[in-house]
Design a protein around this motif. Structure first.
Motif, PDB file in Angstrom:
ATOM      1  N   ASN A  72      -8.526  10.973  -0.864  1.00 22.59           N
ATOM      2  CA  ASN A  72      -7.718  10.676   0.319  1.00 22.59           C
ATOM      3  C   ASN A  72      -7.699   9.172   0.624  1.00 22.59           C
ATOM      4  OD1 ASN A  72      -6.113  11.408   2.557  1.00 22.59           O
ATOM      5  ND2 ASN A  72      -7.899  11.375   3.898  1.00 22.59           N
ATOM      6  N   PRO A  73      -7.341   8.345  -0.355  1.00 25.58           N
ATOM      7  CA  PRO A  73      -7.307   6.905  -0.090  1.00 25.58           C
ATOM      8  C   PRO A  73      -6.012   6.502   0.614  1.00 25.58           C
ATOM      9  CG  PRO A  73      -6.579   7.317  -2.316  1.00 25.58           C
ATOM     10  CD  PRO A  73      -6.944   8.666  -1.732  1.00 25.58           C
ATOM     11  N   LEU A  74      -6.036   5.339   1.246  1.00 26.52           N
ATOM     12  CA  LEU A  74      -4.808   4.736   1.738  1.00 26.52           C
ATOM     13  C   LEU A  74      -4.145   4.015   0.569  1.00 26.52           C
ATOM     14  CD1 LEU A  74      -6.086   3.210   5.111  1.00 26.52           C
ATOM     15  CD2 LEU A  74      -4.718   5.292   4.803  1.00 26.52           C
ATOM     16  N   VAL A  75      -2.827   4.034   0.550  1.00 25.52           N
ATOM     17  CA  VAL A  75      -2.074   3.381  -0.517  1.00 25.52           C
ATOM     18  C   VAL A  75      -1.469   2.097   0.050  1.00 25.52           C
ATOM     19  CG1 VAL A  75      -0.184   3.593  -2.181  1.00 25.52           C
ATOM     20  CG2 VAL A  75      -1.561   5.614  -1.573  1.00 25.52           C
ATOM     21  N   TYR A  76      -1.718   0.993  -0.633  1.00 25.97           N
ATOM     22  CA  TYR A  76      -1.211  -0.309  -0.200  1.00 25.97           C
ATOM     23  C   TYR A  76      -0.198  -0.820  -1.226  1.00 25.97           C
ATOM     24  CZ  TYR A  76      -5.158  -0.402   3.045  1.00 25.97           C
ATOM     25  OH  TYR A  76      -6.064  -0.107   4.037  1.00 25.97           O
ATOM     26  N   ALA A  77       0.899  -1.375  -0.713  1.00 25.66           N
ATOM     27  CA  ALA A  77       1.955  -1.895  -1.578  1.00 25.66           C
ATOM     28  C   ALA A  77       2.843  -2.832  -0.775  1.00 25.66           C
ATOM     29  CB  ALA A  77       2.785  -0.744  -2.158  1.00 25.66           C
ATOM     30  N   TYR A  78       3.814  -3.419  -1.435  1.00 21.55           N
ATOM     31  CA  TYR A  78       4.787  -4.273  -0.751  1.00 21.55           C
ATOM     32  C   TYR A  78       5.833  -3.430  -0.042  1.00 21.55           C
ATOM     33  CZ  TYR A  78       8.266  -7.937   0.010  1.00 21.55           C
ATOM     34  OH  TYR A  78       9.169  -8.802   0.589  1.00 21.55           O
ATOM     35  N   GLU A  79       6.239  -2.324  -0.666  1.00 18.36           N
ATOM     36  CA  GLU A  79       7.266  -1.447  -0.089  1.00 18.36           C
ATOM     37  C   GLU A  79       6.630  -0.337   0.728  1.00 18.36           C
ATOM     38  OE1 GLU A  79      10.198  -0.260  -2.917  1.00 18.36           O
ATOM     39  OE2 GLU A  79      10.888  -2.323  -3.171  1.00 18.36           O
ATOM     40  N   GLU A  80       7.452   0.308   1.545  1.00 17.48           N
ATOM     41  CA  GLU A  80       6.911   1.277   2.513  1.00 17.48           C
ATOM     42  C   GLU A  80       6.590   2.634   1.906  1.00 17.48           C
ATOM     43  OE1 GLU A  80      11.169   2.736   4.447  1.00 17.48           O
ATOM     44  OE2 GLU A  80       9.895   1.336   5.525  1.00 17.48           O
ATOM     45  N   ASN A  81       7.043   2.897   0.687  1.00 17.06           N
ATOM     46  CA  ASN A  81       6.607   4.118   0.004  1.00 17.06           C
ATOM     47  C   ASN A  81       6.668   3.911  -1.503  1.00 17.06           C
ATOM     48  OD1 ASN A  81       9.008   5.690  -1.301  1.00 17.06           O
ATOM     49  ND2 ASN A  81       9.793   4.961   0.666  1.00 17.06           N
ATOM     50  N   ILE A  82       5.793   4.616  -2.195  1.00 17.57           N
ATOM     51  CA  ILE A  82       5.727   4.597  -3.653  1.00 17.57           C
ATOM     52  C   ILE A  82       5.762   6.042  -4.138  1.00 17.57           C
ATOM     53  CG2 ILE A  82       4.337   4.009  -5.693  1.00 17.57           C
ATOM     54  CD1 ILE A  82       5.369   1.521  -4.321  1.00 17.57           C
ATOM     55  N   ASN A  83       6.740   6.355  -4.955  1.00 17.67           N
ATOM     56  CA  ASN A  83       6.902   7.719  -5.488  1.00 17.67           C
ATOM     57  C   ASN A  83       6.934   8.761  -4.367  1.00 17.67           C
ATOM     58  OD1 ASN A  83       6.750   6.448  -7.944  1.00 17.67           O
ATOM     59  ND2 ASN A  83       4.733   7.208  -8.478  1.00 17.67           N
ATOM     60  N   GLY A  84       7.489   8.375  -3.221  1.00 18.32           N
ATOM     61  CA  GLY A  84       7.596   9.296  -2.087  1.00 18.32           C
ATOM     62  C   GLY A  84       6.373   9.337  -1.199  1.00 18.32           C
ATOM     63  N   PHE A  85       5.326   8.595  -1.524  1.00 16.36           N
ATOM     64  CA  PHE A  85       4.115   8.565  -0.709  1.00 16.36           C
ATOM     65  C   PHE A  85       4.137   7.338   0.202  1.00 16.36           C
ATOM     66  CE2 PHE A  85       2.898  10.769  -4.653  1.00 16.36           C
ATOM     67  CZ  PHE A  85       2.449  11.971  -4.124  1.00 16.36           C
ATOM     68  N   PRO A  86       3.844   7.528   1.486  1.00 22.54           N
ATOM     69  CA  PRO A  86       3.863   6.377   2.408  1.00 22.54           C
ATOM     70  C   PRO A  86       2.754   5.380   2.088  1.00 22.54           C
ATOM     71  CG  PRO A  86       2.951   8.313   3.493  1.00 22.54           C
ATOM     72  CD  PRO A  86       3.460   8.776   2.158  1.00 22.54           C
ATOM     73  N   THR A  87       3.002   4.125   2.378  1.00 20.06           N
ATOM     74  CA  THR A  87       2.017   3.085   2.102  1.00 20.06           C
ATOM     75  C   THR A  87       1.717   2.277   3.357  1.00 20.06           C
ATOM     76  OG1 THR A  87       3.579   1.309   1.585  1.00 20.06           O
ATOM     77  CG2 THR A  87       3.026   2.834  -0.209  1.00 20.06           C
ATOM     78  N   ARG A  88       0.622   1.534   3.283  1.00 19.77           N
ATOM     79  CA  ARG A  88       0.347   0.453   4.214  1.00 19.77           C
ATOM     80  C   ARG A  88       0.877  -0.809   3.539  1.00 19.77           C
ATOM     81  NH1 ARG A  88      -3.965   1.756   7.884  1.00 19.77           N
ATOM     82  NH2 ARG A  88      -3.788   3.995   8.236  1.00 19.77           N
ATOM     83  N   GLN A  89       1.787  -1.493   4.170  1.00 22.79           N
ATOM     84  CA  GLN A  89       2.430  -2.626   3.527  1.00 22.79           C
ATOM     85  C   GLN A  89       1.622  -3.912   3.662  1.00 22.79           C
ATOM     86  OE1 GLN A  89       6.430  -1.505   5.434  1.00 22.79           O
ATOM     87  NE2 GLN A  89       7.040  -2.634   3.591  1.00 22.79           N
ATOM     88  N   PHE A  90       1.598  -4.669   2.584  1.00 21.12           N
ATOM     89  CA  PHE A  90       1.019  -6.002   2.568  1.00 21.12           C
ATOM     90  C   PHE A  90       2.136  -7.015   2.696  1.00 21.12           C
ATOM     91  CE2 PHE A  90      -3.229  -4.965   0.712  1.00 21.12           C
ATOM     92  CZ  PHE A  90      -3.994  -5.929   1.375  1.00 21.12           C
ATOM     93  N   LYS A  91       1.946  -7.999   3.562  1.00 19.36           N
ATOM     94  CA  LYS A  91       2.864  -9.130   3.635  1.00 19.36           C
ATOM     95  C   LYS A  91       2.314 -10.266   2.777  1.00 19.36           C
ATOM     96  CE  LYS A  91       4.204  -8.001   8.363  1.00 19.36           C
ATOM     97  NZ  LYS A  91       4.160  -8.436   9.786  1.00 19.36           N
ATOM     98  N   ASP A  92       3.175 -11.176   2.388  1.00 22.72           N
ATOM     99  CA  ASP A  92       2.771 -12.313   1.570  1.00 22.72           C
ATOM    100  C   ASP A  92       1.707 -13.139   2.286  1.00 22.72           C
ATOM    101  OD1 ASP A  92       2.796 -14.224  -0.488  1.00 22.72           O
ATOM    102  OD2 ASP A  92       4.279 -15.431   0.565  1.00 22.72           O
TER     103      ASP A  92
END
Length: 198
Positions: A72-92
């Protein structure tokens, strides 16, 4: 901090498991979740806190769904979802605390619009942006110039001793890339000759 590399047959990609002194874990780019990766997580990690996505190409994200079924990890990325999974977004340039680790993200577009590079301590997880001896493929000269400029402005000023953990191929060190990376050296040569404006 420990960094445990894992080679994935999916896209011939590198996956990384990072753990802190309290055995909190982060997975970088779950290209494929197989028995060997799960054994590494169970051996070195008590709590998988996060997944860091450098960019959304399938050769780096195909195993995300499987990983989220087990942990049950949090997913972090630039976009708001990856493969349909919501993410916590990172800004530059943003830094987030994950477990006992400070994770700083740099937006380095060119190979893909959503490419992030993550800095944790003296380790740099570059996805496809910076490889050992080269940079990522791009679809056009404009995207290539954007990628190289982003690398030069945001990444190459980091400490020479910074270790480079790319999405494909061998590990490197930033000092080595400054000295020997042919794509970056060619750009510097063209820039010095006035062929490119920074």
């Amino acid at each position: 901090m420990k960094i445990i590399p894992h080679f994935s047959a999916e896209g011939l990609s590198n996956v990384y498991l990072i753990t802190d002194e309290k055995r909190n874990g982060i997975v970088v780019d779950p290209a494929q979740v197989d028995k060997e990766l799960l054994e590494k997580i169970e051996t070195y990690c008590d709590d998988l806190k996060a997944v860091l996505i450098t960019h959304k190409h399938q050769s780096h994200t195909a195993g995300l769904g499987t990983l989220l079924k087990i942990y049950n990890p949090l997913v972090y990325a630039y976009e708001e979802n990856i493969n349909g999974f919501p993410t916590r977004q990172f800004k530059d340039g943003e830094t987030k605390r994950i477990g006992e680790m400070d994770v700083k993200a740099f937006h380095v577009p060119g190979h893909s619009i959503d490419s992030l590079v993550y800095l944790i301590d003296s380790a740099l997880f570059t996805g496809d942006t910076l490889l050992s001896g080269s940079i990522a493929s791009t679809h056009s000269f404009v995207e290539r110039a954007l990628l190289i400029k982003s690398l030069m402005m945001k990444i190459m000023d980091l400490e020479d001793s910074t270790l480079v953990y790319p999405g494909h191929g061998a590990l490197s060190k930033l000092r080595i890339e400054k000295m020997l990376n042919q794509d970056l050296l060619q750009f510097e040569s063209d820039n010095a000759a006035g062929k490119i404006s920074m």
